[in-house]
Design a protein around this motif. Structure first.
Motif, short mmCIF file in Angstrom:
data_model
loop_
_atom_site.label_atom_id
_atom_site.label_comp_id
_atom_site.label_asym_id
_atom_site.label_seq_id
_atom_site.Cartn_x
_atom_site.Cartn_y
_atom_site.Cartn_z
N CYS A 107 2.34 -17.21 -0.19
CA CYS A 107 3.49 -17.70 0.67
C CYS A 107 3.09 -17.18 2.42
O CYS A 107 3.34 -18.04 3.12
N GLY A 108 2.80 -16.04 2.47
CA GLY A 108 2.59 -15.45 3.99
C GLY A 108 2.43 -14.11 4.05
O GLY A 108 2.69 -13.13 2.95
N ASP A 109 2.23 -13.53 5.25
CA ASP A 109 2.23 -12.25 5.76
C ASP A 109 3.64 -11.68 6.24
O ASP A 109 4.66 -12.64 6.05
N TYR A 110 3.64 -10.60 6.82
CA TYR A 110 5.16 -10.20 7.10
C TYR A 110 5.45 -11.21 8.48
O TYR A 110 6.60 -11.15 8.61
N ASP A 111 4.49 -11.39 9.13
CA ASP A 111 4.88 -12.15 10.65
C ASP A 111 5.49 -13.47 10.07
O ASP A 111 6.51 -13.95 10.72
N PRO A 113 -1.49 -5.33 4.22
CA PRO A 113 -0.14 -5.51 3.48
C PRO A 113 0.82 -5.31 4.48
O PRO A 113 0.77 -4.78 5.35
N PRO A 114 2.27 -6.19 4.19
CA PRO A 114 2.60 -6.81 2.82
C PRO A 114 1.76 -8.08 3.13
O PRO A 114 2.22 -8.66 4.02
N GLN A 115 1.60 -8.68 1.43
CA GLN A 115 1.26 -10.02 1.44
C GLN A 115 2.11 -10.46 0.35
O GLN A 115 2.32 -9.76 -0.79
N ALA A 119 0.85 -1.07 0.05
CA ALA A 119 -0.09 -0.09 0.05
C ALA A 119 1.02 1.34 0.13
O ALA A 119 1.55 1.72 1.22
N SER A 120 0.95 1.85 -1.24
CA SER A 120 1.88 3.19 -1.17
C SER A 120 1.49 4.14 -0.61
O SER A 120 2.43 4.81 -0.03
N MET A 161 -8.31 -6.37 -4.79
CA MET A 161 -9.50 -7.49 -4.64
C MET A 161 -8.89 -8.82 -4.92
O MET A 161 -9.10 -9.69 -4.37
N TRP A 162 -7.88 -8.85 -5.82
CA TRP A 162 -7.20 -10.03 -6.07
C TRP A 162 -6.39 -10.67 -4.66
O TRP A 162 -6.39 -11.87 -4.38
N MET A 163 -5.71 -9.73 -4.02
CA MET A 163 -4.96 -10.08 -2.83
C MET A 163 -6.13 -10.48 -1.72
O MET A 163 -5.84 -11.73 -1.09
#
Length: 239
Positions: A76-80, A66-68, A8-9, A47-49
């Motif tokens: 794959c996963g999220d930041y954690d 985000p980030p995803q 998310a910029s 929407m795709w995410m």
């Protein structure tokens, strides 16, 4: 395979910005091919995410932040989870990529493979290998060693049994110190009781003495009163 990082910029969250920068910087340090997909300016990316993050990986409100990270279509996963993989030196496995030869992750994977599958010595079909004398003579020496070991175990077991018996016998006898302490406590209690009884007797004696003195004083006052009355009567009769 291309790694996709949904960002998310224009996020107003400082924490999200730091997480996104951490992921991007680490991927660049590994020199991996990746693509940044902005969900703030592109509704399709957002929407795709949201649709492709598994339900069990979504937060309680159902909206992943985000980030995803994806490997093509594979999540794959999220930041954690990315951070945990980075700490465990398993980022390539996290991204679904083979680790480069010589990397820490590759060395670790080889060690795990060896531990899981074990090591196998190369078979030598040559029948001319010299067989040790012990093996040619059978297990005679092995039997002697077993007998000696059994004798040692019996000796140690007998000593241990004697020590245990002595400990049990000693435990059956009450310690002399405890008996002495109990006798001293009983003597102290008896002395305390005697002192309390003596104090009660002294108090009773004092109370009785005070009552006696009061009675004597009252009798003396009564006698003085009677004498005064008698003198007054005599004086009146004399007049």
């Amino acid at each position: 395979m291309v790694i996709k990082v949904f960002l998310a910029s224009s996020s107003g969250s400082t924490a999200i910005k730091k997480k996104q920068q951490d992921v991007v910087a680490f991927l660049e340090a590994l020199k991996l091919d990746y693509t940044q997909l902005d969900i703030a300016c592109n509704e399709e990316n957002r929407m795709w995410m949201r649709q492709n993050v598994p339900e069990e990986k979504k937060p309680t409100n159902g909206i992943p932040l985000p980030p995803q990270i994806f490997n093509e279509e594979q999540y794959c996963g999220d930041y954690d989870t990315f951070f945990d993989a980075k700490e465990d030196n398993s980022v390539y496995a996290f991204l679904g990529l083979p680790p480069p030869p010589g990397s820490k992750e590759a060395v670790q994977a080889d060690k795990e493979h060896i531990v899981q599958n074990g090591t196998h010595a190369a078979e030598n079909p040559d029948d001319s290998i010299e067989v040790p004398v012990e093996e040619r003579n059978g297990n005679a020496h092995g039997e002697e060693e077993q007998v000696e070991a059994a004798d040692e175990e019996e000796g140690e077991g007998g000593e241990a049994g004697d020590e245990a018996t002595e400990g049990e016998t000693a435990g059956d006898e009450p310690p002399a110190e405890e008996e002495g302490e109990e006798a001293v406590e009983e003597t102290d209690e008896a002395q305390v009781e005697e002192e309390e009884e003596q104090e009660e007797e002294d108090l009773q004696s004092e109370e009785e003495e005070e009552l006696r003195q009061l009675e004597e004083e009252e009798e003396a006052e009564a006698q003085e009163g009677e004498e005064d009355d008698l003198e007054e009567t005599q004086e009146e009769e004399a007049e």
